[in-house]
Design an enzyme around this catalytic site. Sequence first.
Site, PDB file in Angstrom:
ATOM      1  N   HIS A 306       0.852  -1.190   0.000  1.00  0.00           N
ATOM      2  CA  HIS A 306       0.000   0.000   0.000  1.00  0.00           C
ATOM      3  C   HIS A 306       0.888   1.240   0.000  1.00  0.00           C
ATOM      4  CE1 HIS A 306      -3.150   2.829   1.178  1.00  0.00           C
ATOM      5  NE2 HIS A 306      -3.986   1.903   0.767  1.00  0.00           N
ATOM      6  N   ASP A 363      -7.990  -5.190  -0.219  1.00  0.00           N
ATOM      7  CA  ASP A 363      -8.459  -6.064  -1.307  1.00  0.00           C
ATOM      8  C   ASP A 363      -8.120  -7.531  -1.087  1.00  0.00           C
ATOM      9  OD1 ASP A 363      -7.570  -3.276  -3.104  1.00  0.00           O
ATOM     10  OD2 ASP A 363      -9.608  -4.081  -3.126  1.00  0.00           O
TER      11      ASP A 363
HETATM   12  C1  SDX Z   1      -6.127   0.040  -3.013  1.00  0.00           C
HETATM   13  O1  SDX Z   1      -4.360   4.559  -2.101  1.00  0.00           O
HETATM   14  C2  SDX Z   1      -5.266   3.928  -1.474  1.00  0.00           C
HETATM   15  O2  SDX Z   1      -5.680   4.286  -0.413  1.00  0.00           O
HETATM   16  C3  SDX Z   1      -5.809   2.697  -2.213  1.00  0.00           C
HETATM   17  C4  SDX Z   1      -6.865   1.893  -1.483  1.00  0.00           C
HETATM   18  C5  SDX Z   1      -8.109   2.686  -1.220  1.00  0.00           C
HETATM   19  O3  SDX Z   1      -8.841   2.352  -0.296  1.00  0.00           O
HETATM   20  O4  SDX Z   1      -8.411   3.586  -2.069  1.00  0.00           O
HETATM   21  O5  SDX Z   1      -6.342   1.433  -0.254  1.00  0.00           O
HETATM   22  C6  SDX Z   1      -7.269   0.674  -2.305  1.00  0.00           C
HETATM   23  O6  SDX Z   1      -5.864   0.403  -4.133  1.00  0.00           O
HETATM   24  C7  SDX Z   1      -5.299  -0.983  -2.283  1.00  0.00           C
HETATM   25  C8  SDX Z   1      -4.084  -1.492  -3.131  1.00  0.00           C
HETATM   26  C9  SDX Z   1      -4.587  -2.598  -4.067  1.00  0.00           C
HETATM   27  N1  SDX Z   1      -3.518  -2.959  -5.017  1.00  0.00           N
HETATM   28  C10 SDX Z   1      -2.882  -4.143  -4.942  1.00  0.00           C
HETATM   29  O7  SDX Z   1      -3.072  -4.983  -4.058  1.00  0.00           O
HETATM   30  C11 SDX Z   1      -1.891  -4.385  -6.078  1.00  0.00           C
HETATM   31  C12 SDX Z   1      -0.573  -4.958  -5.511  1.00  0.00           C
HETATM   32  N2  SDX Z   1       0.110  -3.868  -4.749  1.00  0.00           N
HETATM   33  C13 SDX Z   1       0.934  -2.985  -5.464  1.00  0.00           C
HETATM   34  O8  SDX Z   1       1.059  -3.018  -6.809  1.00  0.00           O
HETATM   35  C14 SDX Z   1       1.491  -1.812  -4.683  1.00  0.00           C
HETATM   36  O9  SDX Z   1       1.760  -2.230  -3.405  1.00  0.00           O
HETATM   37  C15 SDX Z   1       0.627  -0.574  -4.644  1.00  0.00           C
HETATM   38  C16 SDX Z   1       0.235  -0.150  -6.021  1.00  0.00           C
HETATM   39  C17 SDX Z   1      -0.600  -0.818  -3.829  1.00  0.00           C
HETATM   40  C18 SDX Z   1       1.442   0.539  -3.989  1.00  0.00           C
HETATM   41  O10 SDX Z   1       2.472   0.829  -4.839  1.00  0.00           O
HETATM   42  P1  SDX Z   1       3.558   1.978  -4.491  1.00  0.00           P
HETATM   43  O11 SDX Z   1       3.179   2.710  -3.257  1.00  0.00           O
HETATM   44  O12 SDX Z   1       3.808   2.764  -5.729  1.00  0.00           O
HETATM   45  O13 SDX Z   1       4.797   1.130  -4.084  1.00  0.00           O
HETATM   46  P2  SDX Z   1       5.777   0.477  -5.105  1.00  0.00           P
HETATM   47  O14 SDX Z   1       5.013  -0.107  -6.255  1.00  0.00           O
HETATM   48  O15 SDX Z   1       6.850   1.459  -5.400  1.00  0.00           O
HETATM   49  O16 SDX Z   1       6.323  -0.731  -4.242  1.00  0.00           O
HETATM   50  C19 SDX Z   1       7.371  -0.505  -3.303  1.00  0.00           C
HETATM   51  C20 SDX Z   1       8.257  -1.736  -3.441  1.00  0.00           C
HETATM   52  C21 SDX Z   1       8.649  -2.044  -4.885  1.00  0.00           C
HETATM   53  O17 SDX Z   1       9.896  -2.695  -4.863  1.00  0.00           O
HETATM   54  P3  SDX Z   1      11.232  -1.827  -5.273  1.00  0.00           P
HETATM   55  O18 SDX Z   1      10.929  -1.208  -6.625  1.00  0.00           O
HETATM   56  O19 SDX Z   1      11.380  -0.797  -4.181  1.00  0.00           O
HETATM   57  O20 SDX Z   1      12.311  -2.869  -5.348  1.00  0.00           O
HETATM   58  O21 SDX Z   1       7.521  -2.890  -2.999  1.00  0.00           O
HETATM   59  C22 SDX Z   1       7.345  -3.807  -4.090  1.00  0.00           C
HETATM   60  C23 SDX Z   1       7.631  -3.052  -5.369  1.00  0.00           C
HETATM   61  O22 SDX Z   1       8.161  -3.928  -6.353  1.00  0.00           O
HETATM   62  N3  SDX Z   1       5.965  -4.248  -4.043  1.00  0.00           N
HETATM   63  C24 SDX Z   1       5.560  -5.495  -4.179  1.00  0.00           C
HETATM   64  C25 SDX Z   1       4.167  -5.450  -4.036  1.00  0.00           C
HETATM   65  N4  SDX Z   1       3.775  -4.190  -3.840  1.00  0.00           N
HETATM   66  C26 SDX Z   1       4.889  -3.436  -3.858  1.00  0.00           C
HETATM   67  N5  SDX Z   1       6.238  -6.647  -4.398  1.00  0.00           N
HETATM   68  C27 SDX Z   1       5.479  -7.771  -4.485  1.00  0.00           C
HETATM   69  N6  SDX Z   1       4.123  -7.830  -4.349  1.00  0.00           N
HETATM   70  C28 SDX Z   1       3.448  -6.676  -4.116  1.00  0.00           C
HETATM   71  N7  SDX Z   1       2.133  -6.691  -3.994  1.00  0.00           N
END
Ligand code: SDX
Length: 428
Positions: A306, A363
């Site tokens: 998140h 989710d």
């Molecule tokens: C919602 O914003 C909100 O409030 C959203 C929400 C709401 O109520 O409106 O809470 C609802 O959208 C919840 C999130 C649902 N999405 C997912 O479950 C999809 C999987 N999660 C991600 O893709 C990710 O965690 C996000 C999109 C939710 C957040 O992404 P960020 O903040 O841009 O963080 P990032 O992608 O830069 O990740 C940080 C690191 C990265 O690694 P590095 O590049 O630093 O090496 O963590 C890793 C990412 O690769 N990472 C994951 C991961 N999520 C982040 N690695 C594996 N699995 C994951 N799910």
Amino acid sequence: MAKTVTLTYEGKTYELPLIEGSAGEKAIDITALRKTTGLITFDPGFMSTGSCKSNITFLNGEKGILLYRGYPIEQIAEKSSFIETAYLLIYGELPTREQLDYFEYHIIHHSMVHESIKNFYDGFPNNPHPMAVCSAVVGSLATFYQNEISVRDEREIEITIHRLMAKLPTIAAYSYRKSVGRPLPYPDNSLGYAANFLKMKFALPCEEYQIDEDAAKVLDVLLILHADHEQNCSTSTARIVGSSMSNLFASISAAIYALWGPLHGGANQAVIEMLQEIQDNGGDVNKYVAKAKDANDPFRLMGFGHRVYKNFDPRSRIIKKLAHKILDKPGNKEPLLELALQLEEIAIKDDYFIEKKLYPNVDFYSGLIYKALNIPINMFPVMFAMGRLPGWIAQWKELQEDEDFKISRPRQIYTGAEKRDYVPLESR
Ligand code: SDX
């Protein structure tokens, strides 16, 4: 003495105002930065940028705290109803009995859609994704009420709020009914919000429909848990569209499309698809955790991580309990729940997830409950949209009433070609 932050640039020193929120969050006010220094800031994805001041929802990502107008989500989920929560988010206070009755009465009595809207559903191709249908039909409401959608008229804003809250469940239920070839029913004004949606969605014209009160209650709690979440992607979309003084129907239509993405509200559908894939491939969750950790593998554990929460999402704790309440019932056994629990167990102990602070988000478990309620998987993001509707409305309304109201128009850092002359086709 107003607090400031000092910026030194090209031998000059600038004092930028430091502002502090009611929960102690601090921000550098850069509204005058470009005018005074010629500099802009650069922050793709707005990782460190606040777009507004807001009184609606407070998140503390480090402690996993979520407050709706100051009330903890745990108390709201346990003691309130979705309609009451919608009122709280939109108008700022818990309603009196009279205010709640007025709000609920008008939502109930706007739940029908214009009869010609039913024809839209014949125009879509076979089995369209319901998020596209809902966004298109919600956007079309601006044509049916185009003479009363002023963004500065209090009464027109109020009736638009009533129409959106009332009609989205009808529009959503119709998007499912059409996909399974069933007639489009009318709402039942004798039922509560969640029960009315379930009846419109599942009732058959040839038999009496029995309301499952447990299912209606669980759905009402899920709608509460999704109701607002400060400046998330879809809410920011609603604000940006509203910042051009575009009407509320248009702003909500855009927000629905933003929510659809698998990184946002589409994740609840993606989680179930992921769990189903793991099960279909032998149930080896360790293999998928390894894929998620592999920098060269684009696979992500859907439902984990998140932007704000670097601790458990408080909503996922509540939803996990709800999932057990539903799925532990005899006859409701769900093998995907076992997989989800294994995945959570492994992920929260794994160094990669601990280091990156990746916890189950809202989710991760919600799809399992929707599945248990026999809601089809492509309707999961629609359930999220129904829940988030009052939050989008509240945030859009707060923007329209903001004394600092401005159209959203970010700057950029240009990295393209330098000025050059046109080359005629024959010379290329
Ligand atoms: C919602 O914003 C909100 O409030 C959203 C929400 C709401 O109520 O409106 O809470 C609802 O959208 C919840 C999130 C649902 N999405 C997912 O479950 C999809 C999987 N999660 C991600 O893709 C990710 O965690 C996000 C999109 C939710 C957040 O992404 P960020 O903040 O841009 O963080 P990032 O992608 O830069 O990740 C940080 C690191 C990265 O690694 P590095 O590049 O630093 O090496 O963590 C890793 C990412 O690769 N990472 C994951 C991961 N999520 C982040 N690695 C594996 N699995 C994951 N799910």
